[in-house]
Write an enzyme that holds these catalytic residues in place. Structure first.
Site, short mmCIF file in Angstrom:
data_model
loop_
_atom_site.label_atom_id
_atom_site.label_comp_id
_atom_site.label_asym_id
_atom_site.label_seq_id
_atom_site.Cartn_x
_atom_site.Cartn_y
_atom_site.Cartn_z
N GLU A 153 0.81 -1.22 0.00
CA GLU A 153 0.00 0.00 0.00
C GLU A 153 0.84 1.27 0.00
O GLU A 153 1.50 1.57 1.00
CB GLU A 153 -0.91 0.02 1.24
CG GLU A 153 -1.80 1.23 1.33
CD GLU A 153 -2.72 1.21 2.53
OE1 GLU A 153 -3.68 1.99 2.54
OE2 GLU A 153 -2.47 0.42 3.47
N GLU A 159 2.59 9.81 6.25
CA GLU A 159 2.71 8.50 6.88
C GLU A 159 3.96 7.74 6.45
O GLU A 159 4.41 6.84 7.15
CB GLU A 159 1.45 7.68 6.63
CG GLU A 159 0.21 8.31 7.24
CD GLU A 159 -1.03 7.45 7.12
OE1 GLU A 159 -0.90 6.22 7.18
OE2 GLU A 159 -2.13 8.02 6.95
N ASP A 186 -5.71 3.08 -2.15
CA ASP A 186 -6.47 3.65 -1.02
C ASP A 186 -6.93 5.04 -1.43
O ASP A 186 -6.11 5.94 -1.60
CB ASP A 186 -5.59 3.69 0.23
CG ASP A 186 -6.34 4.19 1.45
OD1 ASP A 186 -6.84 5.33 1.41
OD2 ASP A 186 -6.41 3.45 2.45
N HIS A 189 -5.61 8.11 0.72
CA HIS A 189 -4.22 8.49 0.44
C HIS A 189 -4.11 9.11 -0.95
O HIS A 189 -3.38 10.08 -1.16
CB HIS A 189 -3.30 7.27 0.54
CG HIS A 189 -3.22 6.70 1.91
ND1 HIS A 189 -2.82 7.41 3.01
CD2 HIS A 189 -3.49 5.44 2.38
CE1 HIS A 189 -2.84 6.65 4.09
NE2 HIS A 189 -3.25 5.44 3.72
N HIS A 212 -9.19 0.45 -1.06
CA HIS A 212 -9.76 0.96 0.19
C HIS A 212 -10.71 2.10 -0.13
O HIS A 212 -10.33 3.10 -0.74
CB HIS A 212 -8.66 1.42 1.15
CG HIS A 212 -8.14 0.31 2.00
ND1 HIS A 212 -6.96 0.40 2.71
CD2 HIS A 212 -8.65 -0.92 2.29
CE1 HIS A 212 -6.76 -0.72 3.38
NE2 HIS A 212 -7.77 -1.54 3.14
N ARG A 218 -11.56 10.76 5.03
CA ARG A 218 -11.47 9.45 5.65
C ARG A 218 -12.79 9.00 6.26
O ARG A 218 -12.88 7.94 6.89
CB ARG A 218 -10.36 9.44 6.71
CG ARG A 218 -9.77 8.10 7.11
CD ARG A 218 -9.48 7.18 5.98
NE ARG A 218 -8.14 6.63 6.02
CZ ARG A 218 -7.71 5.65 5.23
NH1 ARG A 218 -8.53 5.12 4.34
NH2 ARG A 218 -6.47 5.22 5.28
N GLU A 247 -12.18 1.12 4.48
CA GLU A 247 -11.28 1.48 5.57
C GLU A 247 -11.50 2.96 5.85
O GLU A 247 -10.78 3.82 5.35
CB GLU A 247 -9.82 1.19 5.21
CG GLU A 247 -8.92 1.33 6.44
CD GLU A 247 -7.45 1.18 6.11
OE1 GLU A 247 -6.86 0.17 6.54
OE2 GLU A 247 -6.90 2.08 5.45
#
Length: 271
Positions: A153, A159, A186, A189, A212, A218, A247
């Site tokens: 990922e 991060e 994702d 991201h 995701h 989020r 997620e």
């Protein structure tokens, strides 16, 4: 494409982006009632949930296990594949290997996100990427032996300082010796790092092995500003056949987040 919802069973990450928490059986029952196809699990270790119990619950509720997360290796034990200490890198590979074996029992791949680590102070990025490649090559071979893929990922810049975009991720996994590593797209991201989510998905194509499903903030899809029509079109154009896994934060609570997610999934992918 198939719908999926996340379940986290690690109290230490209670502020993280997972829809359901703590009670595995109750969470799986709720997921099944809403019509999800599968669940993605985040557990503290490979033996935190007995495989026979999980198999029984999956059979009882008619759910697949889509994937297993490995982030507890970093959260609980400080393990990453790019730690300067070779002993810690070795422990990271062992932790992920155990999670892979657990997931493979159900045909579920393991996800490497936070356990990729960072190029820390005093270590050049080139060296950190070499350590990451070494770990993924070892783990990819083990995934192949177990009949599953390994999911890598790309994370946003806040991060990790290693790989942040799908395009860079494609180049990186193509440089590996193993052919068993696929990418996780994702959407959260990607909203930070990609110029165009849809074009990035088209460019990555068959390298994408998991998605995701989370909005720009989020929260569940539909609670932010992600251009989901374009994303859904792109995923259909590349003939993506994997899981669309939520997620996302359990906002405003787990039940409402799960309902919002399955509603959005059907809106964009059931037609």
């Amino acid at each position: 494409m198939k719908s999926c919802v996340t379940i986290a069973l690690v109290p230490e990450i209670k502020t993280g982006p997972w829809i359901y928490w703590n009670d595995l059986e109750a969470s799986m029952a709720k997921a099944a009632d809403l019509g999800f196809d599968a669940v993605e699990l985040f557990t503290a270790s490979a033996d935190a949930v007995p495989a026979d119990r999980l198999a029984a619950l999956a059979d009882q509720f008619g759910l697949k296990i889509a994937a297993v997360g490995t982030g507890a290796g970093k959260v609980l034990h400080g393990l990453t594949l790019t730690d300067p200490d070779p002993a810690i890198r070795s422990k990271a590979v062992a932790f992920i290997s155990d999670m892979m074996a657990f997931g493979a029992t159900f045909g579920a791949p393991a996800i490497i996100g936070s356990m990729q680590g960072n190029a820390v102070s005093g270590i050049e990025k080139k060296q950190a990427l070499a350590w990451l490649a070494e770990g993924l090559n070892t783990l990819g071979k083990r995934a192949e032996d177990q009949g599953v893929k390994l999911i890598y990922e790309p994370l946003n810049r806040y991060e990790t300082n290693l790989i942040n975009q799908l395009e860079t991720g494609v180049s990186f996994i193509n440089s590996l010796e193993t052919r068993s590593v696929v990418l996780l797209a994702d959407l959260f991201h990607m909203n930070i790092e990609e110029t165009s989510l849809a074009e990035s998905i088209r460019s990555a194509g068959s390298h994408i092995g998991h998605v995701h499903f989370a909005d720009s903030n989020r929260r569940p899809i539909g609670r932010g500003h992600t251009a989901m029509n374009d994303v859904a079109t792109a995923l259909k154009e590349i003939d993506y056949q994997g899981y669309i896994s939520a997620e996302a934060f359990p906002w405003p609570d787990s039940d409402q987040a799960a309902t919002q997610t399955i509603t959005s999934y059907r809106q964009y992918f059931s037609s």
